[in-house]
Design an enzyme around this catalytic site. Structure first.
Site, PDB file in Angstrom:
ATOM      1  N   GLY A   1       4.462  29.963 -65.878  1.00  0.00           N
ATOM      2  CA  GLY A   1       4.566  30.671 -64.599  1.00  0.00           C
ATOM      3  C   GLY A   1       5.445  29.992 -63.563  1.00  0.00           C
TER       4      GLY A   1
ATOM      5  N   SER B   1       6.707  27.512 -56.513  1.00  0.00           N
ATOM      6  CA  SER B   1       5.656  27.984 -57.426  1.00  0.00           C
ATOM      7  C   SER B   1       4.520  26.987 -57.540  1.00  0.00           C
ATOM      8  CB  SER B   1       6.224  28.192 -58.844  1.00  0.00           C
ATOM      9  OG  SER B   1       7.133  29.255 -58.881  1.00  0.00           O
TER      10      SER B   1
ATOM     11  N   VAL C   1       5.323  37.398 -70.862  1.00  0.00           N
ATOM     12  CA  VAL C   1       3.975  37.599 -71.418  1.00  0.00           C
ATOM     13  C   VAL C   1       3.671  39.057 -71.754  1.00  0.00           C
ATOM     14  CG1 VAL C   1       2.995  35.535 -70.298  1.00  0.00           C
ATOM     15  CG2 VAL C   1       2.862  37.766 -69.120  1.00  0.00           C
TER      16      VAL C   1
ATOM     17  N   TYR D   1      -4.498  43.325 -50.665  1.00  0.00           N
ATOM     18  CA  TYR D   1      -4.548  42.611 -51.954  1.00  0.00           C
ATOM     19  C   TYR D   1      -4.953  43.569 -53.076  1.00  0.00           C
ATOM     20  CZ  TYR D   1      -4.768  38.400 -54.845  1.00  0.00           C
ATOM     21  OH  TYR D   1      -4.538  37.444 -55.808  1.00  0.00           O
TER      22      TYR D   1
ATOM     23  N   LYS E   1      -7.954  39.982 -60.359  1.00  0.00           N
ATOM     24  CA  LYS E   1      -8.468  38.599 -60.283  1.00  0.00           C
ATOM     25  C   LYS E   1      -9.966  38.551 -60.603  1.00  0.00           C
ATOM     26  CE  LYS E   1      -4.745  36.252 -59.084  1.00  0.00           C
ATOM     27  NZ  LYS E   1      -3.996  35.523 -60.130  1.00  0.00           N
TER      28      LYS E   1
ATOM     29  N   ARG F   1       2.725  29.773 -49.534  1.00  0.00           N
ATOM     30  CA  ARG F   1       3.950  30.586 -49.434  1.00  0.00           C
ATOM     31  C   ARG F   1       4.790  30.487 -50.701  1.00  0.00           C
ATOM     32  NH1 ARG F   1       6.608  31.058 -43.564  1.00  0.00           N
ATOM     33  NH2 ARG F   1       8.018  32.258 -44.860  1.00  0.00           N
TER      34      ARG F   1
HETATM   35  P1  NAD Z   1       5.059  32.563 -58.267  1.00  0.00           P
HETATM   36  O1  NAD Z   1       5.716  33.862 -57.966  1.00  0.00           O
HETATM   37  O2  NAD Z   1       5.827  31.337 -58.055  1.00  0.00           O
HETATM   38  O3  NAD Z   1       4.443  32.569 -59.734  1.00  0.00           O
HETATM   39  C1  NAD Z   1       4.064  33.730 -60.418  1.00  0.00           C
HETATM   40  C2  NAD Z   1       4.709  33.660 -61.776  1.00  0.00           C
HETATM   41  O4  NAD Z   1       4.310  34.758 -62.608  1.00  0.00           O
HETATM   42  C3  NAD Z   1       6.244  33.698 -61.686  1.00  0.00           C
HETATM   43  O5  NAD Z   1       6.786  32.567 -62.329  1.00  0.00           O
HETATM   44  C4  NAD Z   1       6.587  34.961 -62.444  1.00  0.00           C
HETATM   45  O6  NAD Z   1       7.846  34.900 -63.101  1.00  0.00           O
HETATM   46  C5  NAD Z   1       5.427  35.007 -63.431  1.00  0.00           C
HETATM   47  N1  NAD Z   1       5.385  36.276 -64.151  1.00  0.00           N
HETATM   48  C6  NAD Z   1       5.251  37.522 -63.648  1.00  0.00           C
HETATM   49  N2  NAD Z   1       5.347  38.434 -64.647  1.00  0.00           N
HETATM   50  C7  NAD Z   1       5.540  37.732 -65.792  1.00  0.00           C
HETATM   51  C8  NAD Z   1       5.740  38.091 -67.161  1.00  0.00           C
HETATM   52  N3  NAD Z   1       5.771  39.372 -67.565  1.00  0.00           N
HETATM   53  N4  NAD Z   1       5.914  37.095 -68.070  1.00  0.00           N
HETATM   54  C9  NAD Z   1       5.895  35.800 -67.688  1.00  0.00           C
HETATM   55  N5  NAD Z   1       5.726  35.397 -66.410  1.00  0.00           N
HETATM   56  C10 NAD Z   1       5.558  36.356 -65.485  1.00  0.00           C
HETATM   57  O7  NAD Z   1       3.753  32.567 -57.308  1.00  0.00           O
HETATM   58  P2  NAD Z   1       2.485  31.613 -57.310  1.00  0.00           P
HETATM   59  O8  NAD Z   1       1.852  31.870 -55.985  1.00  0.00           O
HETATM   60  O9  NAD Z   1       2.851  30.240 -57.704  1.00  0.00           O
HETATM   61  O10 NAD Z   1       1.547  32.296 -58.404  1.00  0.00           O
HETATM   62  C11 NAD Z   1       0.931  31.575 -59.463  1.00  0.00           C
HETATM   63  C12 NAD Z   1      -0.509  32.034 -59.623  1.00  0.00           C
HETATM   64  O11 NAD Z   1      -1.254  31.594 -58.490  1.00  0.00           O
HETATM   65  C13 NAD Z   1      -0.686  33.544 -59.698  1.00  0.00           C
HETATM   66  O12 NAD Z   1      -1.706  33.847 -60.632  1.00  0.00           O
HETATM   67  C14 NAD Z   1      -1.158  33.882 -58.307  1.00  0.00           C
HETATM   68  O13 NAD Z   1      -1.906  35.090 -58.259  1.00  0.00           O
HETATM   69  C15 NAD Z   1      -2.039  32.683 -58.041  1.00  0.00           C
HETATM   70  N6  NAD Z   1      -2.394  32.462 -56.629  1.00  0.00           N
HETATM   71  C16 NAD Z   1      -1.445  32.388 -55.677  1.00  0.00           C
HETATM   72  C17 NAD Z   1      -1.831  32.190 -54.352  1.00  0.00           C
HETATM   73  C18 NAD Z   1      -0.791  32.132 -53.250  1.00  0.00           C
HETATM   74  O14 NAD Z   1      -1.158  32.268 -52.066  1.00  0.00           O
HETATM   75  N7  NAD Z   1       0.472  31.902 -53.552  1.00  0.00           N
HETATM   76  C19 NAD Z   1      -3.189  32.059 -54.014  1.00  0.00           C
HETATM   77  C20 NAD Z   1      -4.138  32.123 -55.023  1.00  0.00           C
HETATM   78  C21 NAD Z   1      -3.741  32.328 -56.339  1.00  0.00           C
END
Ligand code: NAD
Length: 268
Positions: A22, A28, A72, A163, A170, A200
């Site tokens: 990811g 990220s 994925v 959301y 989730k 962010r």
């Molecule tokens: P991010 O956008 O950097 O990471 C999300 C990743 O998912 C990206 O690398 C994207 O390319 C990948 N992705 C989406 N579709 C895909 C696919 N078909 N195949 C492979 N990869 C795919 O953002 P992030 O905030 O680092 O998110 C990472 C996780 O953390 C996520 O599950 C997000 O829901 C969770 N999260 C984020 C926050 C926040 O505030 N940023 C808070 C709680 C949880």
């Protein structure tokens, strides 16, 4: 991860091999975790979507990780990625799943009005099925037990503005964590989720009002500060290392305490 933050270096993950899925860019959560794991001596493979390769590949390499493109939603892409991981690394000790996606229309306004069949399937497929699929594949490479971690958000437990569909996804993800923890416990594979506060990243920007949600989150938290990505990475380090050996099926909140706060004083 903020440049000024001094990563605690050590040997906590020395001899451990991990897959982090990811990575999109330097913001990220996957990158914050990868930096922390590398600073503690872990050997890493890191996946990203091919469309992010220009930014993600050099970042993966910057922490000594094996860069692998993987979508994925595509079984052939997952087959190829895990074949490459098995060939290069042999076995795994941990997996970090940091992947989620929903269509923009599903992340705004009325949940009831805006949720479509296709949007529902898409969000569950990318954000939840991918976790089950990656867990099944990674577990086969963990003959000595291991640790599997995913990322979730408070919107699973409480309806947060905009959301919407991702909150439902989730909630399913958190349930999947508990089922996987039950299945894989006898193999000494632990499965947990980190419920991170707003950070962010590109994902946050995809939610209507995401920036404003982030801006207000410090005031709503117990600590009156934003969630630090280093702290999310620190939790991942605890869960992935032997220090977390008795923790499984857990949803750990790393969100400056926002999850346990009642309404703000001015509304009472
Ligand atoms: P991010 O956008 O950097 O990471 C999300 C990743 O998912 C990206 O690398 C994207 O390319 C990948 N992705 C989406 N579709 C895909 C696919 N078909 N195949 C492979 N990869 C795919 O953002 P992030 O905030 O680092 O998110 C990472 C996780 O953390 C996520 O599950 C997000 O829901 C969770 N999260 C984020 C926050 C926040 O505030 N940023 C808070 C709680 C949880």
């Amino acid at each position: 991860m903020a440049d000024e933050f001094d990563l605690p270096k050590g040997d906590l993950m020395k001899g451990k091999k991990g897959l982090i899925m990811g990575l999109a860019d330097s913001h990220s959560i996957a990158f914050g975790i990868a930096q922390q794991m590398a600073a503690q001596g872990a050997e890493l493979a890191i996946t990203y979507m091919e469309s992010n390769e220009r930014r993600a590949k050099p970042l993966a390499e910057s922490v000594g990780g094996l860069p692998i493109a993987c979508d994925v939603s595509d079984d052939a892409s997952m087959d190829a990625a895990f074949a490459q991981i098995e060939k290069s690394m042999g076995t795994l000790d941990f997996l970090v799943h940091a992947i989620a996606m929903a269509n923009r229309e599903q992340l705004q306004g009325s949940f009831v009005e805006n949720t479509t069949r296709d949007g529902f399937h898409f969000a569950l497929d990318i954000s939840v099925y991918s976790f089950v699929d990656a867990t099944r594949r990674a577990a086969k490479l963990m003959p000595n037990g291991g640790s599997i971690i995913t990322l979730t958000y408070l919107g699973a437990e409480r309806p947060m503005p905009n959301y919407n569909m991702m909150g439902v996804a989730k909630a399913a993800l958190e349930s999947a964590v508990r089922y996987a923890a039950r299945d894989l416990g006898p193999q000494k594979i632990r499965v947990n989720a980190i419920s991170a506060g707003a950070i962010r990243t590109l994902s946050l920007a995809g939610i209507a009002g995401g920036r404003s949600m982030h801006a207000k989150s410090a005031a709503l938290s117990a600590l009156k500060e934003h969630t630090a990505i280093e702290s999310v990475a620190g939790c991942a380090l605890w869960l992935a290392s032997d220090l977390g050996r008795s923790a499984t099926g857990e949803i750990v909140h790393v969100d400056a305490g926002i999850h346990m706060m009642g309404p703000p004083e001015e509304l009472l």
